[in-house]
Every structure is written in structure tokens, then in C-alpha cells.
Design a protein around this motif. Sequence first.
Motif, short mmCIF file in Angstrom:
data_model
loop_
_atom_site.label_atom_id
_atom_site.label_comp_id
_atom_site.label_asym_id
_atom_site.label_seq_id
_atom_site.Cartn_x
_atom_site.Cartn_y
_atom_site.Cartn_z
N LEU A 372 -25.43 1.26 22.45
CA LEU A 372 -26.32 2.40 22.24
C LEU A 372 -26.04 3.06 20.89
CD1 LEU A 372 -26.36 4.00 25.79
CD2 LEU A 372 -27.65 2.08 24.88
N SER A 373 -27.01 3.86 20.46
CA SER A 373 -26.92 4.46 19.13
C SER A 373 -25.86 5.56 19.08
CB SER A 373 -28.27 5.05 18.76
OG SER A 373 -28.55 6.14 19.61
N ALA A 376 -27.14 8.57 20.93
CA ALA A 376 -27.00 8.48 22.39
C ALA A 376 -25.55 8.67 22.79
CB ALA A 376 -27.51 7.13 22.88
N ARG A 400 -30.59 14.56 18.82
CA ARG A 400 -30.41 14.19 17.41
C ARG A 400 -29.73 15.32 16.64
NH1 ARG A 400 -32.88 9.79 16.03
NH2 ARG A 400 -33.06 10.35 13.84
N PRO A 414 -21.17 5.40 8.58
CA PRO A 414 -22.37 5.92 7.93
C PRO A 414 -22.93 7.13 8.68
CG PRO A 414 -22.88 3.95 9.18
CD PRO A 414 -21.41 4.10 9.22
N SER A 415 -23.48 8.05 7.96
CA SER A 415 -23.94 9.28 8.60
C SER A 415 -25.36 9.11 9.14
CB SER A 415 -23.88 10.43 7.61
OG SER A 415 -24.55 10.05 6.44
N ASP A 418 -28.91 6.57 14.15
CA ASP A 418 -29.53 5.47 14.89
C ASP A 418 -28.78 4.16 14.79
OD1 ASP A 418 -31.66 7.09 15.73
OD2 ASP A 418 -32.51 6.95 13.73
N VAL A 419 -27.64 4.17 14.10
CA VAL A 419 -26.83 2.95 14.07
C VAL A 419 -26.22 2.76 15.45
CG1 VAL A 419 -25.15 1.74 12.67
CG2 VAL A 419 -26.12 3.87 11.87
N ALA A 420 -26.07 1.50 15.86
CA ALA A 420 -25.36 1.25 17.11
C ALA A 420 -23.91 1.69 16.95
CB ALA A 420 -25.43 -0.23 17.47
N ALA A 423 -21.15 -0.42 15.52
CA ALA A 423 -21.14 -0.77 14.10
C ALA A 423 -20.20 0.16 13.33
CB ALA A 423 -22.54 -0.69 13.52
#
Lengths: 533, 378
Positions: A372-373, A376, A400, A414-415, A418-420, A423
Motif C-alpha cells: 500500500l501507498s 495509506a 493525504r 522520497p516525499s 503515493d509511492v508504495a 519502496a
Amino acid sequence: MPPTRSQLKKHAALDGSHLSDRASTTVEKQKRVLSFNSVCKQFGPVIANDNVSFEIESGSIHAIVGENGAGKSTLSKILSGYYRPDKGAIYLNGTEVVLNSPTQARQLGIGMVHQQLALVPSLTGFENVLLGDPGLPFAFHKKEIEKKVMLRARELGFDFDLSSPVSNLGIAERQKLEIFKLLWRDTQILILDEPTSQLTPFEAEEVLTIAENLAAAGRIVILITHHINEVMKFAKRVTVLRKGKCIKTVDTAKFNSDDLAKLMVDSNAFIPTAVPQGLSGASLFRLENVCTKATAKHKALSNINLEVCAGEVVGVAGISGSGQAELGMLIAGLLELSSGIIFGAANERSRSLKDLACYVPGEQKLAYAPGLSVAANSFIRSVNRPGAHTLGFVKSSLMRQQAQQIIESFVITPSLCDVAANALSGGNLQRLIIGRELSTSAKIVVADNPCAGLDAAMSMRIRHELRQAASAGRGVVLISPDLEELIATCDRIVVMFNGSINGVQQADQFNYQSLAMFMGGKPELSLINGSKA
Amino acid sequence: MIGIRISKATIVACLGSLGSILCGLLVVGLFLLLAGRNPINIYSGIFASAFGDNFAISETLVAATPVMFCALAVAVAGRVGLMNIGVEGQLLAGAIGSTFVALAMPETTPAWLMLSLMCISGCLCGALWSAIPAVLKVGLNVNETIVSLLLNYVAVLVLEFLIHGPWQDPTNVSWPQTQAFPACAELLHMPESRLHLGFFIAVVIGIALAILLAKTAIGFRANVIGANPEAAKYAHYKVNRYLIAAMLVSGAVAALAGFSQVSAIEGRLRSGISPGYGYTGFLVCWLARQNPIAIIFTSVLLGGFLSGADNLQLTEKLPFATVNILEGAIFLFLLGSESSLKRLAEKMQLRLPSKNVTSPPEPTPTQPVNLETSEAGA
């Protein structure tokens, strides 16, 4: 090459009894020199190693220190054959060594103990040692080989039980088993990646003493660590990496730990300040004679008495597996008590503190949902809040917004929302988890080894956040195997031993020695000095 | 939407599914070539009889309906991390439940009552069938994949027993099947086609499921449980309740496939009402990566294969098993590509933050906490 019988004998002669008497073995050992020559390694835009050059000599531990992402792991992976350098070369005694694969590195006698131990818990120590041993014939007499393994272990001074499944061994013993596994394969260059991150001071000292002796016997031992004190105590030389560059290689004897820390982070963040003393307010919870039952995964707790007030940080120390994790889970409402009484806020009896507490588990993998992101993941706790949804629909803007806040205040890169989550690097993920838990409204904060795997600057930041939480009227329970961390952060330290609280110290009487004694079970001096010799 | 914003990963997944289908077609084509057939003719024949004209399309949608129900059923369980491979059995259980009502109620029952009772009874039976693996999983930690798979065979045997025994058509004992259902037990059809209400129900369920998973708190928790049940437990979610509920809903949705087949297509219960719809549904769910909207479209595609294969038997004299082989080949490629796709997706994810990685901002706490304080408290 697998060790032949004659080689083993030779080693037995070389190593025999060196653990008890180091001086006798250092004589007439030929010095070996491993040198890195302008090693460069780049991953996409990230320069992991930038022209790294330094030399490592056998005979004493050589430490490599640096923050997360300084390039320590990349360097050790190049040395153990997992990566090939883009440029530069590695020389052993002046001749270039070609390391195209881990197998090749192993054949050259280079071996690494990874931070995440690579043992099979259900197999015995013997089986783990022999597992993947290239010298093992297709068919062999198990008993005979086991006898050989046993003999070799005793020769080298290892005293762990090789015949029981590894799952029965403590973490320190597993660490030693990993080291022994390498020695069984005739490893001459040992890389120890954060070997003490899971260990208590005693255990750490034991493992590092073994490493020191191995180095003294003529091996090259490379210690990768965050712990500056360990470096100062056990290593003779230390190389500081920062952002991929080799900053300096120095003799620990001619250097002090503050300067070393400064070299690592290149900032003035290390100006020591006094521990901020929290003012104790109202009681947040109180445990009275609380016991839990032992399960397959968890140790039993017995007769726990603990009160935590608003405004204080309470440290929980202990040898790994003494029940600290269980105490944390109990407070977080994840373990059922079998007897005793829990008092919640305002001294009211309650069944569980789960609605009052937030919790950073000791194992990172228990705390996030990989696919999940980030957004989330930052919302995993908040979704239970009544205001988090309207008519059952999640308020995604709220989600968000909250994620963005955590990303900003905990410097997560990374800021991106929506990145999983998987990652993210381990350190970033840890910050996300801590940020998420602190962003709940829970009055009780339980953090189990929250700084594991974080670099010095970020660990400081996390401790600072925990202090801040206390100042804001929360009660913090900080569980850590690192006494220095506890001493630096806590108003009070309770020491666990074998499932119960064995000692308490207030901030004004903190004493490393006596805390260490409590951890050993009894306040006996023999336990502190108790090297296994 | 949790699933959709991670667009690069989604693209990789789509490519993987499409690639698997293409590779499957290619390999089966090779076998057809070896058998002396022209695969291009055969594939174009399948395509024509699946999507060539209005009738073909309606037949494709008819074949897609049970597949869609089954795939959605697999997805419901899959999203909380359960592998329900027992949808085939739950489909049969649903068919049995619906048949019981159709045979037991008088022929004069109004259609709406008859159909709703059949539907409810079918769903209950399907849910009951999936409750067995669910309870065993939650209570005793028995692997739900194996239990649900084995129950498929039990369901077939129960169905065989019923149609050979108590429910056998008394007027025609030479066939193992029940008597024809009364007219009031027949699901609404489109005029002049076999396309029935079931298809639209399946689409609606798919859309509802997509909204549930992407937008609601229940769906959010289900996603977390599916991704890491431990983390869900640590966040005090009622994990066991979710697991059981998901499995029951899964069984009920699969049962709808059985209900719509006996009610709208067969008009009676007989053996072979499902030529493996449950397994095809499982494949569809994997191809669609458990995404309900993607399942709707993938079901239609696979439905096309199924209905095209029906014609293949007539025109090309190829056995129906050709489609099974094709499905198997696609599934193999899909499973085989899984790990490499994951790696690819991770690589793409890593490339995302390229601007920031080289110089992460230095965190500077306003009031630094002392690190070297062994002497501070002593």
C-alpha cells in the motif's frame, strides 16, 4: 577452497587457545593488507561510493562508520562480491583481487555476517554451519562431520550448543554461530555488518571480543557499526564514510569519540546538552502485579508493577528476550493479562490500555502494509478514529493531508504520498511508522527500539520527538537494548530480567554499571566482568 | 484510490497480464501448428464467434457471467489475503441451494418471490460452503487454500448424489438431472438472446466492490489486512472477523454464479453445469490483479474464449479442452512472470525520487538530545 583436514589442523595450531591468551598468537603473524583503490559505485543518480581509497591491516579490528546511506553497505557488498565497482580496484597484499561473484569472494576467503542473520531457525547449529558448505561431499557421515565441527568450535573457543535448533539460541549466540560458520569455511577476511545492533552491552562485548581475537590471530576483521563507543573500544583504526566519500582513516588511540561523531555527520548536532527533565504529571496508567501467560511466540510476564505518568519517558532495558517486547505489547493492548490489575487514566480499572496507547513495534515488518501507498500506511491507525470517515467512506483528503504532515516533519524521502511503502528505505519507513504513531492522539507512547537501523542524526531526532511527546503531556515507554540511548533519553529506567522487572533507576542515579548488573539478573559483580574465559 | 495512483506499478501489472495472454496464445498456437492446424485461422475463428456479431457478443457475455461472479468471489477473499480456490464448489453449493427452493416451492409462486428465495438460499449455501475453510483458518490456522480446494470435490459429489438420487427427474430416470424448473424460476432475459439479468448483477457487484475497496473504511482495513495481517492486528483491527466475513461474502458471490446458471441458462440442476467456471474465475482474478473493474473486462475476454471454443468444436473439430490448455498456458506465464514483474515494478518505483536522493535534507533537531552521556546521569 574448502578447508582440508590438514588445513584445519594447521588452523587449530594457529588459533588454539588464542581466545584465552591473545598475546601468544600475535607473534610472527604475517601482516596482511587489504586496500581499496579509488572504488566508485553508482546506482542511477545515487553515488554510493565516490573514489573510496583506504587500507585495512590484519591484526586488529578495522571499523567503518558513517550515517545511513554513507556507503558502508555498498562497500562491504563490493568486497563480498555482490556488486562490482564501476571504477577502482581492491588489492590484497599488493595484488589485485577480482571479485565477480559472492562465490568468488568466498573462495578467496572473504565472508560477511549480515545484519539480518542468515540462519535457518528450524535447523540445528550443525546443520546451519554445514548448510551450503562447498566442501561438503555429496554423501557424508553426519555424526563424523558433526564431531569435526564441534571440535573446531571448541578449538576456537565457541561454547554454544550446536545440536539444538537455532530457534532455541539467543541472538548473541546466533551472531556467534554466524561468525563460526564463516570460520568453518576458512574465512580470512570477515565483514561484520552491525553485529551488535540487536545485542545488549554484555552480549555486544562478548561478540566483539571474539572478533578482536580473530583479528589478533591474523585475520582481517571489518566492523561496520553506528556505535561510536564500540569503535573506540575495540577497533584500532577507523574509516569514516560520509555521503559515499571516504572522509578519513584514523587511529582510535589518537582520536576522541566526539570528534569521530562530528566527522560522521558533518554538523554541530553533537553538542552535548543536559537531559531535559520531564515534569511528572497525572498517572496515565498503572500495572499492578500483572502477569501474562507464555505462548509459542511470547515470554511470560510475571508480577509487573509499573506506573507511568504524563510528562515522563520511562526506559525499559534488559537482555534481549527478557520480556521487554511483551511488556510493550501488554501496554499497547496486544497481550491479554492472566492476572493482575490495570489502571487506566484517572486510576480507573480497565481491561486493556489499547485505546490509550500507540505503539512502535520492535520489528518493522509488523508495522506497515508493504503493497500500500505511503499515504495509506500513514493512515492505518487513524482509520479507526470516528472522524476519519463519513458514512463509512474514508476522507481521502484528510488521509493525504496527514501523510504530507508526517512526510514533512519526519523528513521522509522520497516525499511522495503515493509511492508504495516498500519502496522506502528502512530508515525512511521507520520514520513513517514513528510519525504515524505519534500523530495519533494516544496519551501513552510505547516505542520498542525505534532507532534500530537509523543513523545517529535521525536517532537523535526520534529521541527528541519522544521527549517532546512527554513534554506535551504524554507518557512515553522507550524499550531499547542500547543503555546509552536510554540514559540519554529517559527520566527513569526499569530493567527487565526473565519476564519481570528486576530493578529501577531514576535519572539522577543512572549508572551504567549497575544497570548492566540488573540486566544480568542479580546485582553481582561477577556478571559484569563475566567474560567467558 | 489506493490501487490506481501507483500508476507505474499498474502499468507493469497490465503489461504482465497482456503479455501472459499473448505468450499463452503463442505457445498454444505452436502446438496447433504441430498438430497441423493453422493457428491464425483458429484464433480468428474464435474471435469471430466471440465478438463477431451481436449474437456472438451476447453469447460471450453469457459465458462471462459465471466467470465474473467467480473472479469477484476470488478477489473478495484475495484482498484480505485469503486464497479461496474453492469458488467452484461454492458455485455448485449455490446451484444446489437455488434448486432446492425451485423444486420445493409451488409452481404458482410469483416470480419475484421465487427468484429472491432461490437467490438467498443459494447465497446461504455458498456462504456455508466457504465458512468451513474460513472457520478452520481462523480457529485452527488450517490452510484455507487446501481446504477450499478439497471441498470442490465434495461439492461435486453432493451434487451427483442429489441428481442421481432424491432430486432425480422422476419422469426421465435415464438422465442424472432434476426436472425442469417452473417458469417462475427463470431469471429475466434480454429479448431474443440468452443474456440474462445475472450479467448485470455481476457488473454491479464488481463496481460496488471496487468502491468498497477503494473508498470505504471497511475496504481500507481489508487492504491493510491483505497486505500485512500482523500490522492490522497491531493496529487493533478485528482481523479474524474480517477474514470470516470476506470468506462468507466470497462464497455468496460465487453462489450467485450457480444460481444464475441453473435459473437462467440450464433451467434445471444437472451435472456439468460448470465446466470449471470457478477455476477460470481464479485465472481471471489473477490476470486482473484482484482489481474488480479489471475483472469485469477480463471476464468478458475469457468469456469470449469460452464461447468461441464452443464453436471451435463444431467448425474446427477441436476438443473443448483446447481452451483449458490455453487457460493453463496463460496461467503458467502469469505465475512465471510474477517475480520478474515485481522486480521491474520496484525498479520503476526506485527511479521515481531521482531528484532528491543524492542530497536528502539534513534533519536538525532544534534541541539536540545528547548522545554521549554515559556520565550525564551517573
